[in-house]
Design a protein around this motif. Sequence first.
Motif, short mmCIF file in Angstrom:
data_model
loop_
_atom_site.label_atom_id
_atom_site.label_comp_id
_atom_site.label_asym_id
_atom_site.label_seq_id
_atom_site.Cartn_x
_atom_site.Cartn_y
_atom_site.Cartn_z
N GLU A 102 47.21 44.14 44.85
CA GLU A 102 47.15 44.08 46.16
C GLU A 102 47.83 44.98 47.33
O GLU A 102 47.27 45.43 47.58
N ARG A 140 40.94 43.42 50.05
CA ARG A 140 42.45 42.37 49.18
C ARG A 140 40.78 42.48 47.50
O ARG A 140 40.44 42.54 47.90
N PRO A 142 40.01 39.21 45.92
CA PRO A 142 40.12 37.66 46.07
C PRO A 142 39.66 37.35 44.18
O PRO A 142 39.53 35.52 44.38
N GLY A 143 39.13 38.01 43.53
CA GLY A 143 38.98 37.50 41.91
C GLY A 143 37.05 37.56 41.68
O GLY A 143 36.65 38.43 43.14
N GLU A 228 41.10 41.35 39.11
CA GLU A 228 40.87 39.69 39.06
C GLU A 228 42.39 39.15 40.74
O GLU A 228 42.08 40.47 41.14
N THR A 229 42.29 38.18 40.76
CA THR A 229 42.87 37.00 41.61
C THR A 229 44.24 38.36 42.54
O THR A 229 45.52 37.99 41.22
#
Length: 248
Positions: A102, A140, A142-143, A228-229
């Motif tokens: 990120e 971002r 976030p998943g 993914e996150t």
Amino acid sequence: MPDSPGLGEQALNKAAEIGLSSQLDEVDNLDVSIKTDPLKLVQGQVDAVEINGEGLVMQKDLRVEEMKMQVNSVAINPLSAAFGKIELTKPTVGSARVVLTESDINRAFNSEFIISKIQSQKIHINGQLKTVTPQQINFRLPGEGKVSLNASILLEENSEPQQVAFTAEPRISANGTTVILENVAYGNSEEISPELTQALVAQTSEILNLSNFDLEGMSLRVQQLAAETGKLTLQAEAYVEQIPTAEN
């Protein structure tokens, strides 16, 4: 055969590491491992070439957290190899794994290069053509297979920054060379301009374009993507025509 590389392999490993590093703005760690034996090397045969990199800063200020590449059954010029240079006699195909965090993508979004590209665009807002100045862009992961972006944008002749926000699902383009965003959903704030949002969506795809990760003589074609996150992982096919090595 011992696991430790022979002198010929060591020389080629080092030459490739220097050659690849010369194409990067920054590098935390880079390791090239050429696996073969002296007899095969004399015949121009290499069993495998593995490249493992961490913290690689490519063009456009795009940082890659991790890159792993492997090609097998590589045919090289044995005479060049004797002088510490890897010269492929025919292209080969391998596999690659690229991990972006990120913070890596945020770094690219807020780089001078990307900010200047966004500023150079004239966008229709409420029927008027205006220049936009990004104040801050927050990307971002976030998943759940999604990406999100929240940007603070300063409009021409308006001292109050406006907020633009959206979430989207990244997908691989049909030709495998870039990541496109689908199912774009706008944030709670009232949308300033569809054109402005579309420009930011397009810029996100531009940053995630796989050609940004190409090195001289190497190109990638994405086969799988996982959002993914906190990180984006790309599995790709690597088409290798040459492996950069240090100039002697």
